[in-house]
Design a protein around this motif. Structure first.
Motif, PDB file in Angstrom:
ATOM      1  N   VAL A  85       0.825  -1.211   0.000  1.00  0.00           N
ATOM      2  CA  VAL A  85       0.000   0.000   0.000  1.00  0.00           C
ATOM      3  C   VAL A  85       0.859   1.261   0.000  1.00  0.00           C
ATOM      4  N   SER A  86       1.914   1.250   0.811  1.00  0.00           N
ATOM      5  CA  SER A  86       2.715   2.474   0.860  1.00  0.00           C
ATOM      6  C   SER A  86       3.520   2.647  -0.434  1.00  0.00           C
TER       7      SER A  86
ATOM      8  N   ASP B 107       1.031   4.048  -2.774  1.00  0.00           N
ATOM      9  CA  ASP B 107       0.856   5.448  -2.391  1.00  0.00           C
ATOM     10  C   ASP B 107       1.931   6.319  -3.048  1.00  0.00           C
TER      11      ASP B 107
ATOM     12  N   TRP C 239       1.445   6.348  -7.054  1.00  0.00           N
ATOM     13  CA  TRP C 239       0.311   7.142  -7.540  1.00  0.00           C
ATOM     14  C   TRP C 239       0.514   8.620  -7.260  1.00  0.00           C
ATOM     15  N   ARG C 240       1.134   8.914  -6.124  1.00  0.00           N
ATOM     16  CA  ARG C 240       1.407  10.329  -5.838  1.00  0.00           C
ATOM     17  C   ARG C 240       2.420  10.905  -6.830  1.00  0.00           C
TER      18      ARG C 240
ATOM     19  N   ALA D  55       0.514  11.678  -9.846  1.00  0.00           N
ATOM     20  CA  ALA D  55      -0.321  12.858  -9.582  1.00  0.00           C
ATOM     21  C   ALA D  55       0.502  14.141  -9.621  1.00  0.00           C
ATOM     22  N   SER D  56       1.693  14.096  -9.051  1.00  0.00           N
ATOM     23  CA  SER D  56       2.542  15.294  -9.056  1.00  0.00           C
ATOM     24  C   SER D  56       2.873  15.708 -10.479  1.00  0.00           C
TER      25      SER D  56
ATOM     26  N   SER E 143      -0.014  17.247 -12.324  1.00  0.00           N
ATOM     27  CA  SER E 143      -0.619  18.465 -11.773  1.00  0.00           C
ATOM     28  C   SER E 143       0.326  19.644 -11.646  1.00  0.00           C
ATOM     29  N   ALA E 144       1.641  19.383 -11.584  1.00  0.00           N
ATOM     30  CA  ALA E 144       2.577  20.465 -11.277  1.00  0.00           C
ATOM     31  C   ALA E 144       2.524  21.575 -12.325  1.00  0.00           C
ATOM     32  N   ARG E 145       2.707  22.782 -11.864  1.00  0.00           N
ATOM     33  CA  ARG E 145       2.838  23.948 -12.759  1.00  0.00           C
ATOM     34  C   ARG E 145       4.286  24.407 -12.813  1.00  0.00           C
TER      35      ARG E 145
ATOM     36  N   LEU F 146      -5.572   8.804 -12.900  1.00  0.00           N
ATOM     37  CA  LEU F 146      -5.024   8.460 -11.575  1.00  0.00           C
ATOM     38  C   LEU F 146      -5.725   7.231 -11.015  1.00  0.00           C
TER      39      LEU F 146
END
Lengths: 352, 352
Positions: B262-263, B266, B269-270, B273-274, B277-279, B352
């Motif tokens: 799980v970790s 985590d 997936w993070r 996501a980064s 999403s990052a600008r 995601l």
């Protein structure tokens, strides 16, 4: 009244429809009262408490304005149930830890509640969305009026209302606003503001009240002094300082948008991404992301994201709420897992 | 040959189709050779270099196996162009910084290239995807054979091939593998492995070769010794140690999946996501996310994400590549912005 009935309830203040609710999440009033008919709670024995509760229940049932209030006897509640109420800001942390014969009268919409035999016999509380201390005061005042007609309140002309703790003597009033101040945090102006607040004899606290830390950029500002000023003076003074903080926060947000728009957007979108992707997430981390999402909505950076949902999540991701939703005891680590699952589920339709 | 022709090129090694390419990204061979016909590069004057280049150009044009190689004269290149070649691992960092009269012969698919007048007259290099040192050696050996037929290589029976730096004397061979070792990093076993590698007289370097740090969980392991062992012995020794590291990395990954699934999910997936999403994002941060995405694909945690795309991004997000793609000089901060934009664009269809 069943505590479980409140699981899916969106408290009035979470709707975020009050004035200036983008910065002032809530206005909250608490009034401490005791009756001469009983010893103060500290000295009450079990039989006395029983009698006091009977007395209150009768008032509850026989008074029009209080009929709709549910009565919760804390003696029969689990720690999780009390934590649930505490997370909703309905009972104090003291009442969370010491449930020995105290209780709660609670209005369905959670705008108004009365803690029974906490530090004082009665702690009448009201909380509303946005910047509306006076309106909130009116709600509390009305309930106080009704109760004053039926209970002989401990009062002396010199000191005013008597309370268990001397810091509450006089008006017995504590007024507070919960503020969302990401702009002042980002521009590093928050400490100056907090110093000013302290100088003017107001107190700052965290999201969960007394003794808690500021998390997710939330601060509660409340009056320190309850003696030597009228209720309205206290409210006016607090309103004045809140208005000032609001102005400074708006300036800070404007500054951030004009000078650091891209890095602000970066922070906000990454916060959404973290919440949408995490498989394990603590409540502290979640609160700081939710705070950024609120800001993102306020600034028009994130669209199609309902602020009520974000407000609701602030409460839903708390430990007891998670356990109520999943209807079982969850150890710490498991909660971080379940919290992440809940967040992904709730935000799955929000695109990055 | 135009450097710009390579912008959208996916080098053979980035396709990731070689054996064990989930852990061994590349096998790379470099052979240093000098000819007696000229002073060593350090002592060559401009006229000599001109003559040397003419000589090489003739060989380039008249030799079947080399005809398809393009010739790039570094003298006429911009720093960004050289950085572009360096990011693709086609020229050394030395050649990036000192472009005074040196050059490059480059095969279209970037599998093979020859640096001219870097430290030595010739640095014949080949790089292939996956664990295939011997195959890669064959490519270099073939080119070396051809060149040996036309240039009189500096060689003595006692020392072997002579080179500018004594550390290359003998075979002139440097063989290396670029390894992706997130498992050994996560299980904190990497340092023991690196110590073992050093004890066996092999060297570890970062993603961009000599003098660079390990980033994104990438390590280059290469032979230290070039003297006193045959080419095949050097390759066999390196292969042996790489095989061991591969086994340990696989064990580490298995352990992570079974104990901390799980970790691990985590983190992975993070990372996605980064990137989605990052600008604003630095290349260091990007590499560490891309490393996790590679791992996520390897472990079957992320599906529908093409590993070639991830491999390509490792190179595309580098400073010079970004500037080539956007066709302008970009200051540091602007690059972080443009990099984030490119990543969002390339990964927009990955959910995601």
């Amino acid at each position: 009244m069943e505590i479980n009935d409140f699981i899916d309830n969106l408290s009035e203040w979470l709707k975020g429809t009050g004035p200036d609710a983008n910065i002032i999440i809530t206005s909250r009033i608490r009034l401490a009262r005791n009756t001469r008919e009983f010893f103060f709670p500290e000295r009450m024995d079990s039989a006395q408490k029983d009698r006091f509760f009977e007395r209150i229940k009768k008032i509850n049932e026989s008074t029009n304005e209080l009929k709709s209030y549910g009565f919760i006897d804390m003696e029969g509640t689990s720690y999780t149930d009390r934590q649930f109420l505490c997370e909703r800001h309905l009972i104090s942390r003291d009442m969370l830890d010491f449930s020995h014969q105290n209780g709660l009268l609670l209005r369905r919409d959670e705008v108004c509640s009365i803690m029974l035999c906490e530090e004082d016999h009665l702690r009448i509380q009201a909380v509303k969305s946005g910047f509306c201390l006076h309106k909130t005061w009116e709600i509390v005042e009305k309930i106080e009026d009704i109760l004053a007609g039926q209970l002989d309140f401990a009062f002396t002309p010199e000191l005013g209302y008597l309370t268990s703790c001397p810091t509450n003597v006089g008006t017995g009033l504590r007024a507070s606003c919960m503020l969302h101040l990401p702009g002042l945090i980002m521009t590093k102006k928050i400490n100056k503001i907090l110093e000013l607040v302290a100088k003017l004899s107001f107190t700052t606290r965290g999201f969960f009240g007394e003794g808690t830390q500021a998390i997710g950029n939330f601060f509660q500002v409340s009056n320190q002094v309850t003696l030597g000023a009228s209720e309205i003076e206290i409210l006016n003074n607090l309103s004045g300082i809140i208005k000032q903080i609001k102005t400074r926060e708006l300036e800070a947000r404007e500054y951030m948008v004009s000078k650091y728009r891209v890095s602000l957007e970066d922070k906000i979108w990454r916060a959404l991404a973290s919440i949408k992707s995490a498989r394990i997430i603590s409540s502290e981390e979640t609160l700081s992301h939710l705070s950024l999402l609120r800001l993102g909505i306020d600034l028009g950076i994130i669209r199609n994201l309902d602020k009520q949902l974000i407000n609701h999540l602030f409460i839903m991701i708390q430990p007891a709420h998670l356990q109520k939703v999943y209807n079982k005891e969850l150890p710490h680590k498991k909660r971080d897992f379940v919290r992440a699952k809940l967040l992904r589920e709730k935000l799955k339709n929000i695109s990055l």
